[in-house]
Design a protein around this motif. Structure first.
Motif, mmCIF file in Angstrom:
data_model
loop_
_atom_site.group_PDB
_atom_site.id
_atom_site.type_symbol
_atom_site.label_atom_id
_atom_site.label_comp_id
_atom_site.label_asym_id
_atom_site.label_seq_id
_atom_site.Cartn_x
_atom_site.Cartn_y
_atom_site.Cartn_z
ATOM 1 N N LYS A 55 -7.982 -3.725 -6.732
ATOM 2 C CA LYS A 55 -6.583 -4.128 -6.877
ATOM 3 C C LYS A 55 -5.632 -2.956 -6.632
ATOM 4 O O LYS A 55 -4.431 -3.058 -6.872
ATOM 5 C CB LYS A 55 -6.345 -4.685 -8.275
ATOM 6 C CG LYS A 55 -7.271 -5.838 -8.672
ATOM 7 C CD LYS A 55 -7.042 -7.089 -7.863
ATOM 8 C CE LYS A 55 -5.763 -7.787 -8.249
ATOM 9 N NZ LYS A 55 -5.608 -9.097 -7.580
ATOM 10 N N GLY A 56 -6.192 -1.832 -6.164
ATOM 11 C CA GLY A 56 -5.359 -0.673 -5.835
ATOM 12 C C GLY A 56 -5.056 0.232 -7.014
ATOM 13 O O GLY A 56 -4.176 1.095 -6.929
ATOM 14 N N ILE A 57 -5.769 0.047 -8.125
ATOM 15 C CA ILE A 57 -5.541 0.855 -9.333
ATOM 16 C C ILE A 57 -6.710 1.813 -9.496
ATOM 17 O O ILE A 57 -7.867 1.394 -9.617
ATOM 18 C CB ILE A 57 -5.420 -0.042 -10.581
ATOM 19 C CG1 ILE A 57 -4.229 -0.993 -10.420
ATOM 20 C CG2 ILE A 57 -5.275 0.795 -11.847
ATOM 21 C CD1 ILE A 57 -4.194 -2.112 -11.437
ATOM 22 N N ILE A 58 -6.439 3.127 -9.473
ATOM 23 C CA ILE A 58 -7.493 4.128 -9.577
ATOM 24 C C ILE A 58 -7.233 5.023 -10.786
ATOM 25 O O ILE A 58 -6.090 5.271 -11.167
ATOM 26 C CB ILE A 58 -7.618 4.973 -8.294
ATOM 27 C CG1 ILE A 58 -6.293 5.634 -7.921
ATOM 28 C CG2 ILE A 58 -8.120 4.108 -7.140
ATOM 29 C CD1 ILE A 58 -6.388 6.572 -6.714
ATOM 30 N N ILE A 59 -8.322 5.515 -11.382
ATOM 31 C CA ILE A 59 -8.262 6.287 -12.619
ATOM 32 C C ILE A 59 -9.051 7.580 -12.435
ATOM 33 O O ILE A 59 -10.170 7.559 -11.904
ATOM 34 C CB ILE A 59 -8.858 5.486 -13.796
ATOM 35 C CG1 ILE A 59 -8.142 4.143 -13.961
ATOM 36 C CG2 ILE A 59 -8.804 6.289 -15.097
ATOM 37 C CD1 ILE A 59 -8.823 3.197 -14.943
ATOM 38 N N GLY A 60 -8.488 8.684 -12.873
ATOM 39 C CA GLY A 60 -9.197 9.958 -12.790
ATOM 40 C C GLY A 60 -8.837 10.877 -13.937
ATOM 41 O O GLY A 60 -7.680 10.912 -14.367
ATOM 42 N N ILE A 65 -0.787 1.044 -10.971
ATOM 43 C CA ILE A 65 -0.505 -0.043 -11.905
ATOM 44 C C ILE A 65 0.934 -0.509 -11.723
ATOM 45 O O ILE A 65 1.857 0.304 -11.601
ATOM 46 C CB ILE A 65 -0.776 0.388 -13.371
ATOM 47 C CG1 ILE A 65 -0.646 -0.809 -14.312
ATOM 48 C CG2 ILE A 65 0.126 1.515 -13.801
ATOM 49 C CD1 ILE A 65 -1.230 -0.574 -15.690
ATOM 50 N N PRO A 66 1.174 -1.806 -11.653
ATOM 51 C CA PRO A 66 2.532 -2.300 -11.403
ATOM 52 C C PRO A 66 3.443 -2.113 -12.604
ATOM 53 O O PRO A 66 2.992 -1.928 -13.740
ATOM 54 C CB PRO A 66 2.309 -3.794 -11.120
ATOM 55 C CG PRO A 66 1.047 -4.132 -11.839
ATOM 56 C CD PRO A 66 0.184 -2.903 -11.748
ATOM 57 N N ALA A 67 4.744 -2.161 -12.356
ATOM 58 C CA ALA A 67 5.724 -2.116 -13.439
ATOM 59 C C ALA A 67 5.697 -3.439 -14.212
ATOM 60 O O ALA A 67 5.354 -4.491 -13.663
ATOM 61 C CB ALA A 67 7.122 -1.873 -12.874
ATOM 62 N N GLY A 68 6.040 -3.373 -15.500
ATOM 63 C CA GLY A 68 6.189 -4.582 -16.298
ATOM 64 C C GLY A 68 4.992 -4.954 -17.143
ATOM 65 O O GLY A 68 4.936 -6.073 -17.666
ATOM 66 N N VAL A 69 4.031 -4.029 -17.321
ATOM 67 C CA VAL A 69 2.826 -4.331 -18.099
ATOM 68 C C VAL A 69 2.929 -3.640 -19.458
ATOM 69 O O VAL A 69 3.164 -2.435 -19.532
ATOM 70 C CB VAL A 69 1.550 -3.875 -17.364
ATOM 71 C CG1 VAL A 69 0.310 -4.203 -18.197
ATOM 72 C CG2 VAL A 69 1.470 -4.533 -15.996
ATOM 73 N N GLY A 70 2.725 -4.397 -20.523
ATOM 74 C CA GLY A 70 2.834 -3.851 -21.876
ATOM 75 C C GLY A 70 3.805 -4.673 -22.690
ATOM 76 O O GLY A 70 4.582 -5.467 -22.142
ATOM 77 N N GLU A 71 3.766 -4.504 -23.986
ATOM 78 C CA GLU A 71 4.619 -5.252 -24.888
ATOM 79 C C GLU A 71 5.450 -4.283 -25.728
ATOM 80 O O GLU A 71 4.994 -3.181 -26.043
ATOM 81 C CB GLU A 71 3.775 -6.127 -25.826
ATOM 82 C CG GLU A 71 2.853 -7.103 -25.104
ATOM 83 C CD GLU A 71 3.613 -8.129 -24.290
ATOM 84 O OE1 GLU A 71 4.661 -8.611 -24.777
ATOM 85 O OE2 GLU A 71 3.185 -8.448 -23.168
ATOM 86 N N ILE A 98 6.404 -0.246 -21.862
ATOM 87 C CA ILE A 98 6.058 -1.052 -20.694
ATOM 88 C C ILE A 98 5.982 -0.156 -19.465
ATOM 89 O O ILE A 98 6.800 0.755 -19.295
ATOM 90 C CB ILE A 98 7.113 -2.163 -20.492
ATOM 91 C CG1 ILE A 98 7.145 -3.070 -21.735
ATOM 92 C CG2 ILE A 98 6.833 -2.988 -19.239
ATOM 93 C CD1 ILE A 98 8.323 -4.030 -21.758
ATOM 94 N N THR A 99 5.011 -0.403 -18.593
ATOM 95 C CA THR A 99 4.841 0.431 -17.407
ATOM 96 C C THR A 99 6.064 0.334 -16.503
ATOM 97 O O THR A 99 6.662 -0.738 -16.358
ATOM 98 C CB THR A 99 3.590 0.025 -16.609
ATOM 99 O OG1 THR A 99 3.689 -1.363 -16.256
ATOM 100 C CG2 THR A 99 2.335 0.251 -17.425
ATOM 101 N N ASN A 100 6.432 1.477 -15.877
ATOM 102 C CA ASN A 100 7.595 1.489 -14.987
ATOM 103 C C ASN A 100 7.216 1.637 -13.519
ATOM 104 O O ASN A 100 8.085 1.817 -12.664
ATOM 105 C CB ASN A 100 8.577 2.593 -15.399
ATOM 106 C CG ASN A 100 7.974 3.986 -15.302
ATOM 107 O OD1 ASN A 100 6.934 4.196 -14.672
ATOM 108 N ND2 ASN A 100 8.611 4.961 -15.940
ATOM 109 N N GLY A 101 5.923 1.561 -13.213
ATOM 110 C CA GLY A 101 5.466 1.652 -11.835
ATOM 111 C C GLY A 101 5.044 3.045 -11.423
ATOM 112 O O GLY A 101 4.379 3.213 -10.392
ATOM 113 N N MET A 102 5.408 4.058 -12.182
ATOM 114 C CA MET A 102 4.948 5.415 -11.925
ATOM 115 C C MET A 102 3.534 5.578 -12.493
ATOM 116 O O MET A 102 3.100 4.788 -13.342
ATOM 117 C CB MET A 102 5.903 6.424 -12.569
ATOM 118 C CG MET A 102 7.294 6.427 -11.956
ATOM 119 S SD MET A 102 7.308 7.001 -10.234
ATOM 120 C CE MET A 102 7.018 8.756 -10.461
ATOM 121 N N PRO A 103 2.786 6.583 -12.038
ATOM 122 C CA PRO A 103 1.439 6.785 -12.591
ATOM 123 C C PRO A 103 1.476 6.998 -14.100
ATOM 124 O O PRO A 103 2.364 7.675 -14.620
ATOM 125 C CB PRO A 103 0.955 8.057 -11.866
ATOM 126 C CG PRO A 103 1.760 8.110 -10.610
ATOM 127 C CD PRO A 103 3.106 7.548 -10.962
#
Length: 363
Positions: free
Chosen positions: A147-152, A217-223, A287-292
């Protein structure tokens, strides 16, 4: 005892350090997710001990997926992973059964479970159980990458030796994914290994800081409030043995700045909204803002050391002296980085499934 984390995608851990098996159950997975067993083996190898900088207890980690997968795809039902323990020296722990090892859970486990706990090798509290977490995390890391999401994660510092910062994030994450010792500066990696070996020769241990980046990770995730992105990640990260602190961005350094320096200014780049800096670690208002997403974990020095230590015998209720025997790590930070990646993948997968639906991972 509660051993389950997550709401839409959940993980349950089970087993003890010297029991027959350790394992994990992943529930809430989308049907149709591809299972890459070679990648799972690769991830487990990153957690496995290696050479003088690790314990001599080396397990093959020959895992079995016994449910939830058919013809190499998830079925959507609970996925269960079993990993046998094959290299245990339980007799090493008999002499110290009632001695509270400083920095370990011996005393607190005794108080909670009234002496019925499996004390061998730390039992259910052992870092050995993280092998099951890594195997489960590998499944989620693969799906997120599609889905284009990478973790390191890299060792930001060990003792007083500092690695370089992330620069080209995507390239750095991919470099770390193929590195057995997760440091971006090769010269610093050599110095860190020397420091670990030096501590081992003294019968002592060292700790440090791990820094993790999650890109895509896209913006808008989290509560807001109780299920913020930082809150959920921190909750899970503190489950990792030896993690004693979590920060987002470089919070403990950057809070010394003025607001005009700390604030992340917004701008438009190729019709996308970004920030010029990332002091907040990719999160605003929980909430995620679209930045890493950027966060760091403080990993304490391994508590199992070979120096004589003062302690207590909690069965006799008297002072005692502890002199450890057995096989122990002079540092766990280099093995913990893949555990952090796995925990991060679990949290991100859970929160994305909550936001977009559980089938989103397989679409």
């Amino acid at each position: 005892m509660k051993n389950t984390f997550g709401s839409s995608v959940s993980l349950t851990l089970f087993g003890e350090s010297h029991g027959a098996y350790i394992g994990a159950v992943l529930d809430g997975l989308a049907p149709g997710m591809e299972i890459d067993e070679e990648f799972i083996r690769r991830q487990l190898s990153l957690r496995r001990p290696a050479g003088k900088i690790s314990t001599s207890r080396v397990e093959a980690d020959e895992f079995s997926i016994v449910s939830g997968v058919f013809e190499n795809r998830t079925t959507g039902t609970p996925l269960t992973i079993l990993i046998p323990n094959t290299n245990t020296h339980s007799k090493d722990y008999q002499a110290t059964r009632s001695l509270a090892r400083p920095g370990h859970a011996d005393f607190t486990a005794f108080k909670k479970y009234h002496g019925f706990e499996d004390y061998r090798g730390g039992g259910h509290f052992s870092g050995r159980v993280t092998a099951a977490l890594v195997a489960a995390g590998a499944i989620l890391i693969c799906s997120l990458e599609k889905k284009g999401i990478i973790i390191g994660t890299h060792i930001r510092s060990l003792s007083d030796i500092k690695d370089r910062d992330f620069e080209d994030l995507s390239d750095d994450i991919r470099t770390l994914s193929s590195s057995d010792f997760a440091v971006l500066d090769e010269e610093k990696a050599a110095l860190m290994k020397e420091r670990i070996e030096s501590a081992a020769a003294e019968g002592d241990s060292v700790g440090g800081i791990l820094e993790t980046a999650i890109s895509g990770i896209p913006a808008g995730v989290g509560e807001p409030w109780f299920d913020t992105m930082e809150g959920v990640l921190s909750h899970a990260l503190f489950s990792i043995p030896a993690v004693k602190g979590v920060e987002f961005g470089r919070a403990f350094e950057d809070v010394r700045l003025k607001g005009s320096e700390y604030n992340d200014s917004f701008y438009i780049s190729e019709k996308e909204i970004k920030t010029k800096t990332n002091h907040n670690g990719g999160v605003g208002g929980g909430i995620t803002n679209g930045m890493p997403i950027l966060f760091s974990c403080a990993v304490k020095p391994t508590p199992s050391i070979f120096k004589e230590q003062h302690t207590v015998d909690f069965l006799k209720n008297e002072d005692a002296v502890l002199k450890l025997k057995g096989r122990h790590d002079p540092a766990v930070i280099h093995r913990a980085r893949v555990v952090v990646d796995s925990v991060a993948a679990l949290c991100i997968a859970d929160m994305l499934a909550f936001r977009f639906g559980t089938d989103w991972m397989a679409q």
